[in-house]
Structure formats: C-alpha cells, structure tokens
Motif scaffolding. Structure first.
Motif, PDB file in Angstrom:
ATOM      1  N   VAL A  43       0.837  -1.200   0.000  1.00 37.93           N
ATOM      2  CA  VAL A  43       0.000   0.000   0.000  1.00 37.93           C
ATOM      3  C   VAL A  43       0.876   1.257   0.000  1.00 37.93           C
ATOM      4  CG1 VAL A  43      -1.589   1.371   1.412  1.00 37.93           C
ATOM      5  CG2 VAL A  43      -2.051  -1.046   0.999  1.00 37.93           C
ATOM      6  N   ILE A  44       1.924   1.242   0.795  1.00 39.71           N
ATOM      7  CA  ILE A  44       2.838   2.382   0.841  1.00 39.71           C
ATOM      8  C   ILE A  44       3.553   2.538  -0.504  1.00 39.71           C
ATOM      9  CG2 ILE A  44       4.924   3.298   1.927  1.00 39.71           C
ATOM     10  CD1 ILE A  44       2.440   3.468   3.709  1.00 39.71           C
ATOM     11  N   GLU A  45       4.025   1.434  -1.052  1.00 38.73           N
ATOM     12  CA  GLU A  45       4.744   1.494  -2.325  1.00 38.73           C
ATOM     13  C   GLU A  45       3.842   1.958  -3.463  1.00 38.73           C
ATOM     14  OE1 GLU A  45       6.163  -2.492  -2.528  1.00 38.73           O
ATOM     15  OE2 GLU A  45       7.363  -2.257  -0.713  1.00 38.73           O
ATOM     16  N   ASP A  46       2.614   1.437  -3.507  1.00 39.01           N
ATOM     17  CA  ASP A  46       1.691   1.795  -4.587  1.00 39.01           C
ATOM     18  C   ASP A  46       1.262   3.258  -4.523  1.00 39.01           C
ATOM     19  OD1 ASP A  46       1.812  -0.765  -5.508  1.00 39.01           O
ATOM     20  OD2 ASP A  46      -0.169  -1.382  -4.797  1.00 39.01           O
ATOM     21  N   ASN A  47       1.341   3.856  -3.349  1.00 38.75           N
ATOM     22  CA  ASN A  47       0.893   5.242  -3.168  1.00 38.75           C
ATOM     23  C   ASN A  47       2.052   6.176  -2.830  1.00 38.75           C
ATOM     24  OD1 ASN A  47      -2.295   5.146  -3.162  1.00 38.75           O
ATOM     25  ND2 ASN A  47      -1.580   3.328  -2.065  1.00 38.75           N
ATOM     26  N   PHE A  48       3.232   5.806  -3.285  1.00 40.20           N
ATOM     27  CA  PHE A  48       4.411   6.596  -2.962  1.00 40.20           C
ATOM     28  C   PHE A  48       4.314   8.023  -3.504  1.00 40.20           C
ATOM     29  CE2 PHE A  48       8.717   8.129  -3.937  1.00 40.20           C
ATOM     30  CZ  PHE A  48       9.226   8.167  -2.657  1.00 40.20           C
ATOM     31  N   ALA A  49       3.733   8.188  -4.676  1.00 42.81           N
ATOM     32  CA  ALA A  49       3.629   9.529  -5.259  1.00 42.81           C
ATOM     33  C   ALA A  49       2.851  10.474  -4.342  1.00 42.81           C
ATOM     34  CB  ALA A  49       2.961   9.457  -6.629  1.00 42.81           C
ATOM     35  N   THR A  50       1.815   9.955  -3.708  1.00 45.59           N
ATOM     36  CA  THR A  50       1.039  10.771  -2.760  1.00 45.59           C
ATOM     37  C   THR A  50       1.892  11.148  -1.555  1.00 45.59           C
ATOM     38  OG1 THR A  50      -1.032   9.693  -3.403  1.00 45.59           O
ATOM     39  CG2 THR A  50      -0.999  10.789  -1.261  1.00 45.59           C
ATOM     40  N   ILE A  51       2.638  10.183  -1.045  1.00 44.90           N
ATOM     41  CA  ILE A  51       3.475  10.425   0.137  1.00 44.90           C
ATOM     42  C   ILE A  51       4.538  11.482  -0.162  1.00 44.90           C
ATOM     43  CG2 ILE A  51       5.111   9.365   1.751  1.00 44.90           C
ATOM     44  CD1 ILE A  51       3.572   6.697   1.226  1.00 44.90           C
ATOM     45  N   VAL A  52       5.223  11.342  -1.287  1.00 51.56           N
ATOM     46  CA  VAL A  52       6.308  12.266  -1.603  1.00 51.56           C
ATOM     47  C   VAL A  52       5.763  13.668  -1.897  1.00 51.56           C
ATOM     48  CG1 VAL A  52       6.523  11.945  -4.122  1.00 51.56           C
ATOM     49  CG2 VAL A  52       8.565  12.339  -2.741  1.00 51.56           C
ATOM     50  N   TYR A  53       4.539  13.756  -2.381  1.00 54.18           N
ATOM     51  CA  TYR A  53       3.912  15.071  -2.606  1.00 54.18           C
ATOM     52  C   TYR A  53       3.811  15.836  -1.286  1.00 54.18           C
ATOM     53  CZ  TYR A  53       0.264  18.531  -3.488  1.00 54.18           C
ATOM     54  OH  TYR A  53      -0.449  19.699  -3.563  1.00 54.18           O
ATOM     55  N   TYR A  54       3.346  15.162  -0.245  1.00 47.57           N
ATOM     56  CA  TYR A  54       3.175  15.826   1.047  1.00 47.57           C
ATOM     57  C   TYR A  54       4.510  16.064   1.762  1.00 47.57           C
ATOM     58  CZ  TYR A  54      -1.860  15.148   0.627  1.00 47.57           C
ATOM     59  OH  TYR A  54      -3.161  15.192   0.207  1.00 47.57           O
TER      60      TYR A  54
ATOM     61  N   ILE B 203      13.375   8.048   3.740  1.00 44.15           N
ATOM     62  CA  ILE B 203      14.273   6.899   3.631  1.00 44.15           C
ATOM     63  C   ILE B 203      13.396   5.699   3.294  1.00 44.15           C
ATOM     64  CG2 ILE B 203      16.028   5.491   4.744  1.00 44.15           C
ATOM     65  CD1 ILE B 203      16.803   8.439   4.470  1.00 44.15           C
ATOM     66  N   ALA B 204      13.636   5.080   2.157  1.00 47.54           N
ATOM     67  CA  ALA B 204      12.751   4.045   1.644  1.00 47.54           C
ATOM     68  C   ALA B 204      13.333   2.646   1.840  1.00 47.54           C
ATOM     69  CB  ALA B 204      12.475   4.279   0.160  1.00 47.54           C
ATOM     70  N   SER B 205      12.432   1.657   1.882  1.00 46.67           N
ATOM     71  CA  SER B 205      12.842   0.246   1.899  1.00 46.67           C
ATOM     72  C   SER B 205      12.686  -0.382   0.515  1.00 46.67           C
ATOM     73  CB  SER B 205      11.983  -0.538   2.896  1.00 46.67           C
ATOM     74  OG  SER B 205      12.197  -0.095   4.206  1.00 46.67           O
ATOM     75  N   HIS B 206      11.873   0.263  -0.330  1.00 48.46           N
ATOM     76  CA  HIS B 206      11.579  -0.239  -1.671  1.00 48.46           C
ATOM     77  C   HIS B 206      12.452   0.524  -2.656  1.00 48.46           C
ATOM     78  CE1 HIS B 206       9.294  -2.085  -4.828  1.00 48.46           C
ATOM     79  NE2 HIS B 206       8.730  -0.968  -5.230  1.00 48.46           N
ATOM     80  N   ALA B 207      13.412  -0.161  -3.272  1.00 47.07           N
ATOM     81  CA  ALA B 207      14.423   0.501  -4.100  1.00 47.07           C
ATOM     82  C   ALA B 207      13.846   1.457  -5.152  1.00 47.07           C
ATOM     83  CB  ALA B 207      15.307  -0.552  -4.762  1.00 47.07           C
ATOM     84  N   PRO B 208      12.785   1.092  -5.903  1.00 44.60           N
ATOM     85  CA  PRO B 208      12.267   2.014  -6.928  1.00 44.60           C
ATOM     86  C   PRO B 208      11.762   3.348  -6.384  1.00 44.60           C
ATOM     87  CG  PRO B 208      11.486  -0.212  -7.351  1.00 44.60           C
ATOM     88  CD  PRO B 208      12.134  -0.231  -5.991  1.00 44.60           C
ATOM     89  N   ASN B 209      11.521   3.429  -5.059  1.00 48.87           N
ATOM     90  CA  ASN B 209      11.097   4.704  -4.483  1.00 48.87           C
ATOM     91  C   ASN B 209      12.221   5.744  -4.509  1.00 48.87           C
ATOM     92  OD1 ASN B 209       8.994   3.283  -1.835  1.00 48.87           O
ATOM     93  ND2 ASN B 209       8.530   3.737  -3.967  1.00 48.87           N
ATOM     94  N   VAL B 210      13.465   5.301  -4.568  1.00 49.09           N
ATOM     95  CA  VAL B 210      14.581   6.244  -4.521  1.00 49.09           C
ATOM     96  C   VAL B 210      14.654   7.099  -5.785  1.00 49.09           C
ATOM     97  CG1 VAL B 210      17.072   6.524  -4.192  1.00 49.09           C
ATOM     98  CG2 VAL B 210      15.825   4.771  -2.901  1.00 49.09           C
ATOM     99  N   PRO B 211      14.678   6.514  -6.979  1.00 47.50           N
ATOM    100  CA  PRO B 211      14.655   7.391  -8.164  1.00 47.50           C
ATOM    101  C   PRO B 211      13.366   8.196  -8.297  1.00 47.50           C
ATOM    102  CG  PRO B 211      14.433   5.081  -8.792  1.00 47.50           C
ATOM    103  CD  PRO B 211      14.829   5.102  -7.355  1.00 47.50           C
ATOM    104  N   ASP B 212      12.302   7.744  -7.628  1.00 44.58           N
ATOM    105  CA  ASP B 212      11.019   8.448  -7.705  1.00 44.58           C
ATOM    106  C   ASP B 212      10.880   9.582  -6.695  1.00 44.58           C
ATOM    107  OD1 ASP B 212      10.210   6.893  -9.807  1.00 44.58           O
ATOM    108  OD2 ASP B 212       8.964   5.538  -8.610  1.00 44.58           O
ATOM    109  N   GLY B 213      11.932   9.850  -5.901  1.00 42.73           N
ATOM    110  CA  GLY B 213      11.863  11.013  -5.025  1.00 42.73           C
ATOM    111  C   GLY B 213      12.293  10.818  -3.592  1.00 42.73           C
ATOM    112  N   ALA B 214      12.488   9.574  -3.137  1.00 45.30           N
ATOM    113  CA  ALA B 214      13.018   9.370  -1.787  1.00 45.30           C
ATOM    114  C   ALA B 214      14.465   9.850  -1.744  1.00 45.30           C
ATOM    115  CB  ALA B 214      12.930   7.904  -1.387  1.00 45.30           C
ATOM    116  N   LEU B 215      14.923  10.223  -0.579  1.00 45.54           N
ATOM    117  CA  LEU B 215      16.307  10.673  -0.443  1.00 45.54           C
ATOM    118  C   LEU B 215      17.288   9.519  -0.606  1.00 45.54           C
ATOM    119  CD1 LEU B 215      18.396  12.888   0.363  1.00 45.54           C
ATOM    120  CD2 LEU B 215      18.007  12.197   2.750  1.00 45.54           C
ATOM    121  N   ALA B 216      16.942   8.369  -0.021  1.00 51.25           N
ATOM    122  CA  ALA B 216      17.882   7.252  -0.030  1.00 51.25           C
ATOM    123  C   ALA B 216      17.184   5.963   0.377  1.00 51.25           C
ATOM    124  CB  ALA B 216      19.040   7.538   0.925  1.00 51.25           C
TER     125      ALA B 216
END
Length: 281
Positions: free
Chosen positions: A182-193, A202-215
């Motif tokens: 659920v967190i991974e599928d809605n990452f765009a919403t999370i990073v917006y806020y 700080i992400a556990s799901h690697a694809p979240n990093v290029p999508d806007g997580a710091l690391a």
C-alpha cells in the motif's frame, strides 16, 4: 516487486549453472493471484520436482504445505519464523530454508545516521494490515538508541494517506517507509506531502529512490537468488534443509537521490557516494 522476484530467479539459475548443476526448470507464476498458489504448488509436485524455489512468503507457504516431502528454498521472505516456514533461523527444523530479504533494522538506523548525523526524530509510516511492515516496525521498536526517537504513523487503508499533512508531526527530521504494498503503490502521494513539508524519505523499496526518496538501504535480489542456489545445491547433494541455516541480507546496497538531496539542502558524504550502488542525479 515483480522485478525483484524475477531478479531472484535469474540469480538462482545463474549460480546453479556456474556451479555445474544443469537443472530442468518448471516456472509457475501466480501473477499476484495468491489463491492460485496452492494449485500451482500441486502442479509442481505432480511433476515430481526435486526442489521448489519459492519467491515470496505466500509461495513458500504453499510449497511447504504440500503433503509430499519436497524441499523448499525461499526468498525474500521477511519473517520465516512468523510465517511458520521454519522453527528457527539457525535450525529450520523442517523441509524449508532460504535467505530472508529484510535488511536489519540496526543497519538501516546506522544508514540514516550516516546521511543525517544529527537526526533525533524519525517518523515510521506503515500499513497496519501488512504483515511484513508490522515485522519491520517491531524490529525498530527493539532498537536501543537513546539519541533517536521513532514516531509511529500507522494507516489502515490507502485513503488515509490523503490526510498525511495532519498525520505527520511538524518536527520530523525524516520519514522512514517500511516495506509494504500500500505504501509502495501510493508513494507519489506520500512524496507530494513530504516535499511540501521538506521532510526527507528513507525508503525500503528501491524504486522509491529514483522516484523522489532521499535514499534507501536495500537488498540485491539477484544476489539473494544466488545465495539460495548455494543452499539448493547442498540439498540436491543430500543435505537436509532442516539443518541448513536461514541467512539474512549480508551486503545491502546503498541507493541515493542526489537531486532530492540538493532540493532539501542535504549533502551526501563522499565516502557514502563512493559506496553507493546507485546515485540518481
């Protein structure tokens, strides 16, 4: 997640071939339909396979529940004991062993402190219905670090994320995201806020990093597959999975997002960048 599982399969096959074991593979994929896994496991049993390589907790559970005594090697199962796949990590005690895919909580905290050396308050946003997330949050609760406070931010459903501005304390210095669909599928919403509040993720799901997580400090699933192949080879040569310890992630990869860091006014140390597997500009 599908790419991770495919990577594990490729690593598994490559390592077996490298070690001189030329196997006949029967590859079944439930395409996310967990209710089909028991049927697929039975189909493998009917083919009289010598071993089942199971990629995911549900797949491993289906394979272990077979009445036939077929050894099972699994990854990237996060909680093999809680999933009733093994009795203990050191002595599995049954017909399954493998490599757990969760990076240790203390490794992740050390990683966060390397990136943000003065950090004291970290939010942990997780889905309360996700068993893997619950395990990871429990692991963070066990950490004994007097300098860092973890603020749990549970959500019951994806719709709760629309209220994230109200859920996030204003004084958070970072937001950690445990693994969870659920967190991974809605990452765009999370990073917006979080961008609005200038809170690094700080992400556990690697694809979240290029999508806007710091690391992120993440497992290499190809490597997990290779390590599983070593266990499979031992079993195929006569060893019992009941006596082959379950391993954990030995060398997690560092993924960094330089663009996000610059936007947040954060500088990565040179040694961290040199150690990183991926640095996204």
């Amino acid at each position: 997640m599908t790419q991770n599982l495919d990577d594990a399969v490729h690593g598994f096959k490559a390592e077996l071939t490298e070690r001189g074991i030329h196997a006949e593979f029967h590859y079944f994929n439930a395409d996310g339909n967990i209710d089909q896994l028991a049927k697929l496991a039975n189909q493998l049993a009917e083919k009289k396979v010598d071993l089942i390589f199971a990629c995911s907790t549900p797949a491993a559970s289906a394979a272990v529940k077979l009445t036939q005594d077929i050894p099972v090697v699994f990854t990237p199962v996060f909680d093999p004991i809680g999933a009733n796949l093994v009795l203990s990590m050191a002595e599995p005690g049954g017909k399954a062993t493998g490599v757990a895919g969760m990076v240790k909580a203390d490794d992740k905290l050390n990683f966060m402190e390397r990136i943000l050396p003065t950090i004291q308050k970290i939010g942990v946003l997780y889905h309360t219905e996700d068993s893997n997330a619950i395990v990871e949050v429990a692991n963070f609760r066990k950490l004994n670090n007097p300098k860092v406070q973890f603020i749990e931010i549970p959500i019951k459903e994806a719709e709760d994320l629309s209220n994230l501005l109200d859920l996030l304390p204003s004084d958070l210095e970072a937001l950690f995201l445990p693994i969870g669909k659920v967190i991974e599928d809605n990452f765009a919403t999370i990073v917006y806020y979080t961008d609005t509040l200038e809170i690094p993720i700080i992400a556990s799901h690697a694809p979240n990093v290029p999508d806007g997580a710091l690391a992120g400090l993440v497992a290499n699933h190809y490597q997990l597959g290779k390590e599983c192949a070593v266990k499979a080879m031992q079993i195929l040569k006569g060893a019992s999975p009941s006596q082959i310890p379950v391993d954990t992630v030995k060398a997690p990869e560092i993924w960094l997002n330089q663009f996000t860091a610059e936007n947040l006014g954060i500088s990565f140390s040179e040694d961290l960048k040199e150690e990183a597997t991926e640095v996204f500009e």
